[in-house]
Design a protein around this motif. Structure first.
Motif, short mmCIF file in Angstrom:
data_model
loop_
_atom_site.label_atom_id
_atom_site.label_comp_id
_atom_site.label_asym_id
_atom_site.label_seq_id
_atom_site.Cartn_x
_atom_site.Cartn_y
_atom_site.Cartn_z
N ASN A 104 -31.72 65.92 -17.55
CA ASN A 104 -30.26 65.80 -17.57
C ASN A 104 -29.55 66.99 -18.19
O ASN A 104 -28.31 67.01 -18.23
CB ASN A 104 -29.85 64.52 -18.30
N LEU A 105 -30.29 67.96 -18.69
CA LEU A 105 -29.64 69.17 -19.19
C LEU A 105 -29.02 69.93 -18.02
O LEU A 105 -29.60 70.00 -16.93
CB LEU A 105 -30.66 70.07 -19.89
N THR A 106 -27.86 70.51 -18.22
CA THR A 106 -27.26 71.32 -17.17
C THR A 106 -28.06 72.62 -17.00
O THR A 106 -28.84 73.00 -17.87
CB THR A 106 -25.81 71.67 -17.50
N SER A 107 -27.83 73.29 -15.89
CA SER A 107 -28.50 74.57 -15.66
C SER A 107 -28.17 75.56 -16.77
O SER A 107 -29.04 76.29 -17.26
CB SER A 107 -28.09 75.15 -14.30
N LYS A 108 -26.91 75.58 -17.17
CA LYS A 108 -26.49 76.51 -18.23
C LYS A 108 -27.14 76.16 -19.56
O LYS A 108 -27.60 77.04 -20.29
CB LYS A 108 -24.96 76.47 -18.35
N GLU A 109 -27.21 74.86 -19.89
CA GLU A 109 -27.85 74.44 -21.13
C GLU A 109 -29.34 74.79 -21.12
O GLU A 109 -29.89 75.26 -22.13
CB GLU A 109 -27.68 72.94 -21.32
N SER A 110 -29.99 74.55 -19.99
CA SER A 110 -31.43 74.83 -19.90
C SER A 110 -31.71 76.32 -20.04
O SER A 110 -32.59 76.73 -20.81
CB SER A 110 -31.98 74.32 -18.57
#
Length: 446
Positions: A104-110
């Motif tokens: 569930n992490l966003t691409s930016k967060e990951s």
């Protein structure tokens, strides 16, 4: 669907206060807590594990995971906050576990998490994992279709610069070249952004003694083109949304939060020597929650005919199975649910099937779009998301070669019919390894 009951108005504040108290304890706890739990789990590293294979999760060392911090996410704290705390407090394996298991992490967060993790590993002298983390950030920057041009370019620049410091010149050049493509061909970049990227590239290329590329970057920065498109490319496939849970599941979740908080507090207070009763309490809370969640999800899936709602439900199943998968791998730093550890292969298979269902639903949604151009774009978008989930290790045993072939075909179709997209995904061999890369339609014509 069963009517959701109003929860106790005091439950939320109590949980929040409890979480904040736990975090405060974690932030001030001495290193001895981690060292004790690390010794207690040291035998796990050498124990054969049938799940370990040629995938990113094989890089995770569960004996290095601090359970007092890792368990806070089971107690209600957001994964993004746990990642930040783990990196700040020199617990990199906690952050790595989240980045590898949390869908569930966003691409930016990951991508941002992997960059921070790479810097932490480099600081600790762990070059191998630092390079691996930069590669993961670069993979996200390449494949994630939902990143803005500015964010994507910055990820490549940070990755390239970090790899220069690690004296990984070939890989550094690879990522800097991706930033160069975005600087020249990114459809939404304004001239000021292009100039900033090219000026930064000039310095980075000089650091690699690539003087011709440095001069070219500097020359182009003097008069960069403006944006080719007014807005970022709109995503055609919808993000999943949380689904309403029954009151019984909400209550089970609250009990699991409480059990995790109590276990964490005792790990901190007792220097890692926690009584088994607290571990068993959390394990039982998880099992009870599982017995409510899985039938509920299956029932809701069968009851609806809407593709978008089926996607929401399937993503909820993936999120829960990912937690079970992580627990089965002891990737919270403790053995919490031995029953699931014995079912590790089965849980992984179930997770794989749900990912297959998810992307099949996205395929059905894509072909229902009204225009052929939209169908082609949705196909490429879906394949990028699917391959990314597999490359990050979140989608076990994904059909790598088949999806790679399909993505290359989708890229070829888009270049032929929608060249205005300007930047596409292809494959290149770096250090004898196939890696996904960005290309422009102009490159393809050469």
């Amino acid at each position: 669907m069963q009517q959701v009951k109003r929860k106790n108005p005091y439950l939320g504040p109590i949980i929040i206060v409890g979480i904040l108290g736990i975090l405060l304890l974690i932030l001030i706890v001495a290193m001895s807590v981690f060292l004790v739990t690390r010794r207690a789990n040291a035998g796990l590293a050498s124990r054969p594990n049938p799940l370990i294979g040629p995938n990113p999760i094989a890089r995770l060392n569960v004996s290095e995971i601090d359970p007092a911090l890792a368990l806070t996410s089971l107690g209600g704290l957001s994964e993004a906050d746990v990642i930040a705390t783990a990196i700040d407090k020199a617990r990199p394996e906690v952050a790595l576990a989240i980045l590898l298991f949390q869908p569930n992490l966003t691409s930016k967060e990951s991508a941002g998490g992997f960059l921070q993790l790479a810097a932490a590993y480099a600081k600790n002298g762990n070059k191998d994992k630092a390079v691996f983390s930069y590669e993961m950030a670069g993979t996200i920057a390449t494949l994630a279709p939902d990143l803005a041009d500015t964010v994507r370019a910055d990820l490549f620049l940070q990755g390239g610069e970090g790899l220069i410091e690690l004296e990984e010149a070939t890989l550094a050049m690879f990522y800097l070249d991706q930033a160069y493509i975005i600087a020249l061909r990114g459809p939404t970049l304004q001239a000021a952004h292009r100039r900033a990227i090219l000026e930064r590239l000039q310095k980075d290329y000089l650091a690699l003694d690539e003087r011709a590329l440095a001069r070219q970057s500097l020359s182009l920065s003097a008069n960069p083109p403006n944006a080719f498109a007014a807005t970022e490319r709109k995503m055609l496939l919808p993000k999943s949304r949380p689904i309403p849970l029954t009151s019984s599941i909400q209550e089970a979740e609250a009990k699991r939060w409480q059990a995790a908080q109590e276990l964490t507090a005792n790990l901190v207070a007792r220097g890692g020597n926690v009584p088994q009763i607290f571990i068993e309490a959390l394990g039982q809370a998880l099992i009870s929650e599982d017995r409510l969640r899985l039938p509920f999800y299956e029932s809701e899936f069968e009851r609806t005919s809407q593709l978008s709602k089926k996607i929401d439900i399937t993503m909820a199943q993936i999120s829960w199975l990912s937690i079970k998968h992580r627990l089965a791998r002891r990737a919270y730093g403790l053995s919490i649910v031995p029953e699931w550890e014995g079912q590790a292969d089965q849980i992984r298979t179930e997770l794989t099937k749900k990912y297959e269902t998810l992307f099949a639903l996205y395929a059905d949604l894509g072909i229902a779009l009204p225009e052929v151009s939209q169908i082609d774009r949705a196909t490429e978008e879906r394949l990028r998301y699917e391959i990314l989930a597999g490359e990050l290790g979140r989608y076990p045993n994904y059909p790598e070669e088949q999806r790679k072939t399909q993505l290359l075909a989708a890229t070829k179709q888009l270049i032929a019919t929608q060249p205005a997209i300007r930047i596409f995904v292809s494959v290149i061999k770096i250090n004898n390894q196939d890696m996904y890369t960005l290309i422009s339609s102009e490159q393809n014509e050469q």
